[in-house]
Design an enzyme around this catalytic site. Structure first.
Site, PDB file in Angstrom:
ATOM      1  N   ASP A  64       0.871  -1.176   0.000  1.00  0.00           N
ATOM      2  CA  ASP A  64       0.000   0.000   0.000  1.00  0.00           C
ATOM      3  C   ASP A  64       0.907   1.225   0.000  1.00  0.00           C
ATOM      4  OD1 ASP A  64      -1.572   2.184   0.563  1.00  0.00           O
ATOM      5  OD2 ASP A  64      -2.720   1.198   2.149  1.00  0.00           O
ATOM      6  N   ILE A  92      -0.343   4.035 -10.378  1.00  0.00           N
ATOM      7  CA  ILE A  92      -1.218   4.042  -9.206  1.00  0.00           C
ATOM      8  C   ILE A  92      -1.826   5.429  -9.040  1.00  0.00           C
ATOM      9  CG2 ILE A  92      -1.162   4.003  -6.671  1.00  0.00           C
ATOM     10  CD1 ILE A  92       1.010   1.823  -6.906  1.00  0.00           C
ATOM     11  N   TYR A 155     -12.917  15.322 -13.739  1.00  0.00           N
ATOM     12  CA  TYR A 155     -11.605  14.820 -13.304  1.00  0.00           C
ATOM     13  C   TYR A 155     -11.153  15.520 -12.018  1.00  0.00           C
ATOM     14  CZ  TYR A 155      -7.338  12.152 -14.237  1.00  0.00           C
ATOM     15  OH  TYR A 155      -6.300  11.266 -14.168  1.00  0.00           O
ATOM     16  N   LYS A 162      -2.649  15.110 -10.651  1.00  0.00           N
ATOM     17  CA  LYS A 162      -1.823  14.763 -11.821  1.00  0.00           C
ATOM     18  C   LYS A 162      -0.916  15.936 -12.222  1.00  0.00           C
ATOM     19  CE  LYS A 162      -3.276  10.510 -12.813  1.00  0.00           C
ATOM     20  NZ  LYS A 162      -2.458   9.339 -12.416  1.00  0.00           N
ATOM     21  N   THR A 193     -10.633   1.078 -17.704  1.00  0.00           N
ATOM     22  CA  THR A 193     -10.037   0.211 -16.683  1.00  0.00           C
ATOM     23  C   THR A 193     -10.880   0.308 -15.417  1.00  0.00           C
ATOM     24  OG1 THR A 193      -8.689   1.991 -15.810  1.00  0.00           O
ATOM     25  CG2 THR A 193      -7.702   0.677 -17.569  1.00  0.00           C
ATOM     26  N   LEU A 194     -10.463  -0.431 -14.392  1.00  0.00           N
ATOM     27  CA  LEU A 194     -11.149  -0.373 -13.100  1.00  0.00           C
ATOM     28  C   LEU A 194     -11.176   1.055 -12.555  1.00  0.00           C
ATOM     29  CD1 LEU A 194     -12.330  -2.787 -11.543  1.00  0.00           C
ATOM     30  CD2 LEU A 194     -10.254  -2.824 -10.168  1.00  0.00           C
TER      31      LEU A 194
HETATM   32  O1  0WD Z   1      -8.083   6.167 -18.883  1.00  0.00           O
HETATM   33  C1  0WD Z   1      -7.324   5.684 -18.044  1.00  0.00           C
HETATM   34  N1  0WD Z   1      -7.559   4.514 -17.523  1.00  0.00           N
HETATM   35  C2  0WD Z   1      -6.098   6.446 -17.666  1.00  0.00           C
HETATM   36  C3  0WD Z   1      -5.391   6.092 -16.554  1.00  0.00           C
HETATM   37  C4  0WD Z   1      -5.705   7.589 -18.517  1.00  0.00           C
HETATM   38  C5  0WD Z   1      -4.497   8.247 -18.068  1.00  0.00           C
HETATM   39  C6  0WD Z   1      -3.846   7.869 -16.932  1.00  0.00           C
HETATM   40  N2  0WD Z   1      -4.287   6.801 -16.183  1.00  0.00           N
HETATM   41  C7  0WD Z   1      -3.529   6.440 -14.990  1.00  0.00           C
HETATM   42  C8  0WD Z   1      -4.295   6.337 -13.703  1.00  0.00           C
HETATM   43  O2  0WD Z   1      -4.586   7.593 -13.151  1.00  0.00           O
HETATM   44  C9  0WD Z   1      -3.287   5.561 -12.851  1.00  0.00           C
HETATM   45  O3  0WD Z   1      -2.282   6.445 -12.377  1.00  0.00           O
HETATM   46  O4  0WD Z   1      -2.932   5.194 -15.152  1.00  0.00           O
HETATM   47  C10 0WD Z   1      -2.653   4.629 -13.880  1.00  0.00           C
HETATM   48  C11 0WD Z   1      -3.172   3.200 -13.850  1.00  0.00           C
HETATM   49  O5  0WD Z   1      -4.566   3.226 -13.901  1.00  0.00           O
HETATM   50  P1  0WD Z   1      -5.499   2.151 -14.614  1.00  0.00           P
HETATM   51  O6  0WD Z   1      -4.699   1.109 -15.254  1.00  0.00           O
HETATM   52  O7  0WD Z   1      -6.487   2.926 -15.397  1.00  0.00           O
HETATM   53  O8  0WD Z   1      -6.342   1.586 -13.385  1.00  0.00           O
HETATM   54  P2  0WD Z   1      -6.391   0.220 -12.532  1.00  0.00           P
HETATM   55  O9  0WD Z   1      -6.289  -0.959 -13.416  1.00  0.00           O
HETATM   56  O10 0WD Z   1      -7.618   0.342 -11.688  1.00  0.00           O
HETATM   57  O11 0WD Z   1      -5.108   0.305 -11.622  1.00  0.00           O
HETATM   58  C12 0WD Z   1      -4.876   1.352 -10.718  1.00  0.00           C
HETATM   59  C13 0WD Z   1      -4.556   0.737  -9.383  1.00  0.00           C
HETATM   60  C14 0WD Z   1      -5.665   0.470  -8.410  1.00  0.00           C
HETATM   61  O12 0WD Z   1      -6.716  -0.210  -8.814  1.00  0.00           O
HETATM   62  P3  0WD Z   1      -8.161   0.232  -8.142  1.00  0.00           P
HETATM   63  O13 0WD Z   1      -9.021   0.437  -9.332  1.00  0.00           O
HETATM   64  O14 0WD Z   1      -8.517  -0.905  -7.282  1.00  0.00           O
HETATM   65  O15 0WD Z   1      -7.960   1.532  -7.366  1.00  0.00           O
HETATM   66  O16 0WD Z   1      -3.835   1.550  -8.514  1.00  0.00           O
HETATM   67  C15 0WD Z   1      -3.722   0.808  -7.310  1.00  0.00           C
HETATM   68  C16 0WD Z   1      -4.865  -0.142  -7.279  1.00  0.00           C
HETATM   69  O17 0WD Z   1      -4.407  -1.437  -7.531  1.00  0.00           O
HETATM   70  N3  0WD Z   1      -3.766   1.585  -6.089  1.00  0.00           N
HETATM   71  C17 0WD Z   1      -2.864   1.411  -5.108  1.00  0.00           C
HETATM   72  N4  0WD Z   1      -1.795   0.605  -5.036  1.00  0.00           N
HETATM   73  C18 0WD Z   1      -1.083   0.641  -3.901  1.00  0.00           C
HETATM   74  N5  0WD Z   1      -1.385   1.432  -2.872  1.00  0.00           N
HETATM   75  C19 0WD Z   1      -3.248   2.273  -4.081  1.00  0.00           C
HETATM   76  C20 0WD Z   1      -2.454   2.259  -2.907  1.00  0.00           C
HETATM   77  N6  0WD Z   1      -2.729   3.032  -1.860  1.00  0.00           N
HETATM   78  N7  0WD Z   1      -4.370   2.943  -4.457  1.00  0.00           N
HETATM   79  C21 0WD Z   1      -4.670   2.513  -5.685  1.00  0.00           C
END
Ligand code: 0WD
Length: 254
Positions: A64, A92, A155, A162, A193-194
């Site tokens: 975490d 993250i 956002y 960001k 994504t999630l």
């Molecule tokens: O359109 C999009 N999906 C975009 C995402 C466009 C541009 C940027 N991003 C960024 C996001 O802001 C993030 O920084 O890409 C990054 C990855 O995001 P993702 O792939 O869209 O999302 P996801 O597959 O959900 O992974 C992000 C993960 C979290 O998943 P959830 O949905 O359960 O919050 O970040 C992790 C967690 O696994 N996370 C943490 N890991 C460790 N410690 C914590 C934490 N405290 N909080 C969240």
């Protein structure tokens, strides 16, 4: 391919197979990189472990990133097994879903600080610990979004976090450049994504981007995977402090 043969990297932020982190991890593994994975909480651990195993990874650790001790313990553990590392992907972010709608100015202090802590400061904390065990030629990469530069609907506090993350990338690049360690960000177009699920009207944003981006499509996980691999590998050896848009050109017109 063998572009990343002999390199070892830590992938932080895989939640499932649709995660951006997984797309970049797969691209690195396909080029011969050896990977360690960190995840948040056992529920996600169950999803991450089989993915990690599918690319031959044996280091899969809960971390975490809002907890400094957890960051230190995680990298201690990796250091014990590997000694040195070559790259870290930080993919993250977190903000209370309740504030990814409505007016930004209604964000309460605790929600603001939590978004900043997990989405921005954690990259700094990770880089401080991880850079102490990083080989020259090393690379840090984080993920950002156009909402850092302009107002994007809903956002809100994440856009502000960001913006801070993007400024952090530049200051971190300045700090670590003399050690031949690079720090960059990818500003990705919207991908379902999630995490994206938490943003209201996300489907509308996807459609808008598809209609208006120069390439007349949305960016894919494969697109982001390839660009991420480039920034984590020696292909980008002269690139640091950069925010690289991987959005089918939307930032030029939107
Ligand atoms: O359109 C999009 N999906 C975009 C995402 C466009 C541009 C940027 N991003 C960024 C996001 O802001 C993030 O920084 O890409 C990054 C990855 O995001 P993702 O792939 O869209 O999302 P996801 O597959 O959900 O992974 C992000 C993960 C979290 O998943 P959830 O949905 O359960 O919050 O970040 C992790 C967690 O696994 N996370 C943490 N890991 C460790 N410690 C914590 C934490 N405290 N909080 C969240």
């Amino acid at each position: 391919g063998t572009l990343m043969k002999g390199k070892r990297g830590v992938i932080m932020g895989v939640a499932n197979k649709n995660s951006i982190a997984w797309a970049i991890a797969s691209a690195c593994a396909a080029q011969g990189a050896e990977l360690a994975f960190t995840y948040q909480g056992e529920a996600l651990g169950k999803r991450v472990r089989p993915l990690a195993e599918s690319v031959g990874s044996e280091l899969v650790i809960s971390c975490d990133v809002s907890d400094d001790d957890a960051i230190n313990t995680t990298f201690d553990e990796i250091e014990k097994v590997w000694g040195k590392i070559d790259f870290v992907l930080h993919a993250i972010a977190f903000a209370d879903k309740q504030y990814l709608r409505g007016r930004y100015i209604d964000t309460p202090r605790d929600a603001f600080l939590q978004a900043m802590d997990i989405s921005c400061y954690s990259f700094v904390a990770v880089a401080r610990r991880a850079s102490a065990m990083m080989n020259p030629g090393g690379s840090f990469l984080s993920m950002t979004y156009l909402g850092a530069e302009r107002v994007m609907p809903h956002y809100n506090v994440m856009g502000v976090a960001k913006a801070a993350l993007e400024a952090s990338v530049r200051y971190m690049a300045a700090d670590l450049g003399r050690d031949d360690i690079r720090v960059n960000g990818i500003s990705a177009g919207p991908i379902m994504t999630l995490a994206a699920n938490g943003i209201s009207d996300f489907r509308y944003i996807l459609r808008w981007n598809q209609l208006n981006a120069p390439m007349e499509r949305n960016v894919t996980l494969k697109d982001v995977g390839g660009s991420g691999m480039y920034l984590l590998s020696d292909l980008s050896s002269g690139v640091t402090g950069e925010i690289h848009h991987v959005d089918c050109g939307y930032h030029t017109v939107g």
